[in-house]
Design a protein around this motif. Structure first.
Motif, PDB file in Angstrom:
ATOM      1  N   UNK A  36       7.036 -30.498  11.387  1.00 48.46           N
ATOM      2  CA  UNK A  36       6.624 -31.900  11.372  1.00 48.46           C
ATOM      3  C   UNK A  36       5.855 -32.282  10.103  1.00 48.46           C
ATOM      4  N   UNK A  37       5.484 -31.288   9.310  1.00 51.46           N
ATOM      5  CA  UNK A  37       4.744 -31.571   8.089  1.00 51.46           C
ATOM      6  C   UNK A  37       5.659 -31.951   6.922  1.00 51.46           C
ATOM      7  N   UNK A  38       6.977 -31.798   7.087  1.00 50.10           N
ATOM      8  CA  UNK A  38       7.897 -32.184   6.014  1.00 50.10           C
ATOM      9  C   UNK A  38       7.750 -33.660   5.679  1.00 50.10           C
ATOM     10  N   UNK A  39       7.837 -34.511   6.684  1.00 51.19           N
ATOM     11  CA  UNK A  39       7.716 -35.953   6.434  1.00 51.19           C
ATOM     12  C   UNK A  39       6.265 -36.356   6.211  1.00 51.19           C
ATOM     13  N   UNK A  40       5.337 -35.632   6.820  1.00 53.08           N
ATOM     14  CA  UNK A  40       3.914 -35.947   6.672  1.00 53.08           C
ATOM     15  C   UNK A  40       3.477 -35.835   5.216  1.00 53.08           C
ATOM     16  N   UNK A  41       3.881 -34.766   4.542  1.00 53.86           N
ATOM     17  CA  UNK A  41       3.455 -34.558   3.164  1.00 53.86           C
ATOM     18  C   UNK A  41       4.262 -35.369   2.159  1.00 53.86           C
ATOM     19  N   UNK A  53       2.113 -31.472  16.614  1.00 55.08           N
ATOM     20  CA  UNK A  53       2.976 -30.319  16.386  1.00 55.08           C
ATOM     21  C   UNK A  53       2.795 -29.303  17.498  1.00 55.08           C
ATOM     22  N   UNK A  54       3.816 -28.497  17.666  1.00 54.80           N
ATOM     23  CA  UNK A  54       3.796 -27.382  18.601  1.00 54.80           C
ATOM     24  C   UNK A  54       3.506 -26.128  17.774  1.00 54.80           C
ATOM     25  N   UNK A  55       2.364 -25.513  17.997  1.00 57.79           N
ATOM     26  CA  UNK A  55       1.937 -24.376  17.168  1.00 57.79           C
ATOM     27  C   UNK A  55       2.915 -23.211  17.187  1.00 57.79           C
TER      28      UNK A  55
END
Length: 147
Positions: A36-41, A53-55
């Protein structure tokens, strides 16, 4: 020189193929991996809250991507240097780096929440991109020419 190129054409084609596989991993990262950090960053992440996110899924997504990059990087190292000892040494380094980077990633993620997004960005970058090979190849080459 042309004879040398022709003698090494299998190695050159293999190297090109492995680099293309690394590029394919990057090109299809959204479809292949849970992150989920692909679009976040991609956005203004310093002002945005962390995404949900699911850890466990995130860990296995990072592990899978890191493993693919590691295997391809080790193959590149073997093709370039043709020394199994360098591959073994690199494998140990890759595993150690993964352990340290994952611990650092989750520590920043859970203990610093939105305070250190830039640190989180760079730790994650080392986990998802084959950056380590850019350090290993010149180091091994320097070591080889100084033997």
């Amino acid at each position: 020189m042309l004879n040398k190129l022709l003698q090494n054409k299998v190695r050159i084609i293999s190297l090109i193929g492995l680099v293309l596989l690394l590029a394919i991993i990057r090109a299809f990262e959204n479809q292949l991996f849970y992150d989920p950090f692909l679009s976040y960053f991609e956005g203004d992440y310093n002002k945005l809250p962390l995404p949900e996110f699911n850890s466990v899924k995130l860990f296995f997504g990072l592990l899978f991507r890191y493993s693919l990059n590691m295997i391809l990087s080790l193959a590149i190292i073997y093709i370039l240097f043709e020394e199994i000892d360098l591959v073994k040494f690199s494998t140990v380094l890759y595993v150690l780096f993964f352990i340290v980077l994952v611990i650092a990633f989750y520590s920043v993620l859970y203990f610093y929440t939105n305070k250190n997004n830039l640190i989180l960005f760079y730790i994650r970058r080392f986990l998802i991109q084959p950056i380590l090979i850019l350090l290993f190849i010149p180091g091994f080459y320097y070591q080889k020419i100084n033997k």
